[in-house]
Design an enzyme around this catalytic site. Structure first.
Site, PDB file in Angstrom:
ATOM      1  N   GLU A   3       6.159  12.142  23.064  1.00  0.00           N
ATOM      2  CA  GLU A   3       6.554  11.031  22.587  1.00  0.00           C
ATOM      3  C   GLU A   3       6.111   9.750  23.581  1.00  0.00           C
ATOM      4  O   GLU A   3       5.673   8.796  22.902  1.00  0.00           O
ATOM      5  CB  GLU A   3       7.918  10.906  22.360  1.00  0.00           C
TER       6      GLU A   3
ATOM      7  N   TYR B 180      13.595   4.533  19.264  1.00  0.00           N
ATOM      8  CA  TYR B 180      12.635   5.495  18.666  1.00  0.00           C
ATOM      9  C   TYR B 180      12.617   6.782  19.244  1.00  0.00           C
ATOM     10  O   TYR B 180      12.829   7.815  18.404  1.00  0.00           O
ATOM     11  CB  TYR B 180      11.212   4.671  18.610  1.00  0.00           C
TER      12      TYR B 180
ATOM     13  N   ASP C 288       8.616   4.004  13.999  1.00  0.00           N
ATOM     14  CA  ASP C 288       7.559   3.471  14.732  1.00  0.00           C
ATOM     15  C   ASP C 288       6.774   2.555  13.442  1.00  0.00           C
ATOM     16  O   ASP C 288       7.277   2.440  12.382  1.00  0.00           O
ATOM     17  CB  ASP C 288       6.622   4.710  15.175  1.00  0.00           C
TER      18      ASP C 288
ATOM     19  N   CYS D  68      -1.433   6.690   4.582  1.00  0.00           N
ATOM     20  CA  CYS D  68      -0.686   5.560   4.212  1.00  0.00           C
ATOM     21  C   CYS D  68      -1.072   4.652   5.488  1.00  0.00           C
ATOM     22  O   CYS D  68      -0.138   4.146   6.239  1.00  0.00           O
ATOM     23  CB  CYS D  68       0.811   5.383   3.935  1.00  0.00           C
TER      24      CYS D  68
ATOM     25  N   CYS E 287      -3.655   6.205  -2.196  1.00  0.00           N
ATOM     26  CA  CYS E 287      -2.676   6.582  -2.971  1.00  0.00           C
ATOM     27  C   CYS E 287      -2.949   7.902  -3.597  1.00  0.00           C
ATOM     28  O   CYS E 287      -1.951   8.459  -3.885  1.00  0.00           O
ATOM     29  CB  CYS E 287      -2.423   5.362  -3.880  1.00  0.00           C
TER      30      CYS E 287
ATOM     31  N   THR F 180      -3.060  -5.211  26.479  1.00  0.00           N
ATOM     32  CA  THR F 180      -2.320  -5.833  25.213  1.00  0.00           C
ATOM     33  C   THR F 180      -2.171  -7.173  25.052  1.00  0.00           C
ATOM     34  O   THR F 180      -2.934  -7.848  24.008  1.00  0.00           O
ATOM     35  CB  THR F 180      -0.914  -5.035  24.991  1.00  0.00           C
TER      36      THR F 180
END
Length: 356
Positions: A38, A121, A139, A195, A203, A302
């Site tokens: 994680e 999370y 998340d 998704c 879909c 970032t």
């Protein structure tokens, strides 16, 4: 309404068990291994993590080994993954688990949340996957799935959106521990593969399509709503590969801040042209005897990006003591962040050329 919730949960779990990617951290209930995965997966693609995960666990097979290892060794095994504070927090948390919990992760959400580097999370992911405890792990993938399923137009950058997602996940959480173990993973898998981000939702392949308000109302492709990011700040810098007697110079970055405590090639602010690039070298107490090559590179973080002008040169003299001069073998053991990847490659070539 209750029947619809149960139907959604059942459809999702059935889809996951038939379609989930075979990933190593999904084959274990060991909280240590789940925790490592994680942390590695934060801000990092699954494909990039796979190799690191295997090597990391081979080097640090238990929380006690991780707690007692040297930081330089830890950073070397993290080299290239970025966000190096994650690795430092891993070791801090490992020491807490070793010292306070006798090497066993607590099967308690609130106690997990107290460990360094573990937020809501990650605590939810460990609590559910390792211990079968019914806590959500929200998340970006889960936020996207939830907003489309519920046709939610709340800005997902706002705390209210995450709170709504946590409440939604909690309401749909199954009661059987074995189902709880995979429910959060199933939502994340749906968001990662069907998704998905930066593309139209598939879909036709979604097990929840008939229950999705975003699809039924034609809004799914516009969701989630997200505030545009601020443009990254560009920083110019000049990087030096200084070669002396078959060794190149490295120096350690400050203990705090970006890339804290890692090795870097000497550098200064600004994009210096060759006419002025010798001035920092002189200031370091060195004399350039041969300018070999000029190169450029860019690295994106970032919130900022580095535009790097670089020079490879041979030098003589004694520096002020801030540098560590390493040969080809020692260079392999130093944790140099991927921001300097091109310069690391050139340094290796330079040293290999000197050896020949």
């Amino acid at each position: 309404m209750e029947n619809q919730r149960e139907l959604l949960t059942q459809k999702l779990l059935a889809w996951y068990r038939a379609n989930a990617r075979d990933l190593p951290w999904r084959q274990t209930r060991d909280p240590y291994r789940i925790w490592v995965s994680e942390i590695m997966l934060q801000q990092t693609r699954v494909a990039a993590v796979l190799g690191y995960y295997a090597r990391f666990l081979e080097a640090f097979p238990t929380v006690e080994v991780l707690a007692s290892t040297r930081e330089d060794k830890l950073m070397k095994y993290w080299e290239g993954l970025g966000y190096y504070s994650r690795a430092r927090n891993l070791q801090k948390a490992a020491r807490v688990v070793t010292e306070q919990y006798d090497g066993h992760f607590p099967a308690d959400y609130d106690k997990l949340l107290e460990l360094p580097g573990i937020g809501e999370y990650t605590a939810g992911a460990i609590a559910s996957a390792a211990f079968g405890l019914p806590f959500p792990a929200v998340d970006g993938n889960v936020l996207r799935v939830m907003t489309r399923l519920t046709d939610c137009h709340e800005d997902i950058a706002l705390p209210a959106a995450k709170a709504a997602a946590k409440e939604w996940v909690s309401k749909h959480m199954p009661s059987v521990p074995e189902d709880i173990r995979v429910f959060n993973q199933a939502l994340m898998e749906l968001g990662a593969t069907v998704c998905a981000p930066n593309t139209a939702p598939r879909c036709e392949a979604c097990p929840l399509a008939q229950l999705c308000l975003g699809r039924l109302r034609g809004t799914a492709e516009t969701l989630p709503v997200k505030t545009a990011k601020k443009p990254r700040q560009a920083e110019e810098m000049t990087v030096y590969i200084l070669e002396r007697d078959g060794r190149v110079a490295l120096r350690k970055r400050p203990k705090t801040g970006l890339l804290a405590g890692l090795w870097e090639f000497p550098n200064v602010s600004g994009a210096l042209e060759e006419a002025t690039a010798a001035e920092p070298v002189t200031a370091w107490g060195l004399t350039a005897t041969e300018w070999k090559k000029k190169l450029t590179a860019k690295h994106i973080f970032t919130h900022r990006e580095w535009h790097m002008t670089g020079y490879i040169l041979r030098v003589t003299g004694e520096d002020s003591g801030d540098f560590r001069w390493v040969d080809a073998a020692a260079l392999k053991d130093c944790a140099v962040p991927s921001a300097f990847a091109r310069y690391l490659e050139e340094a290796r070539r330079t040293l290999e050329g000197e050896e020949r």
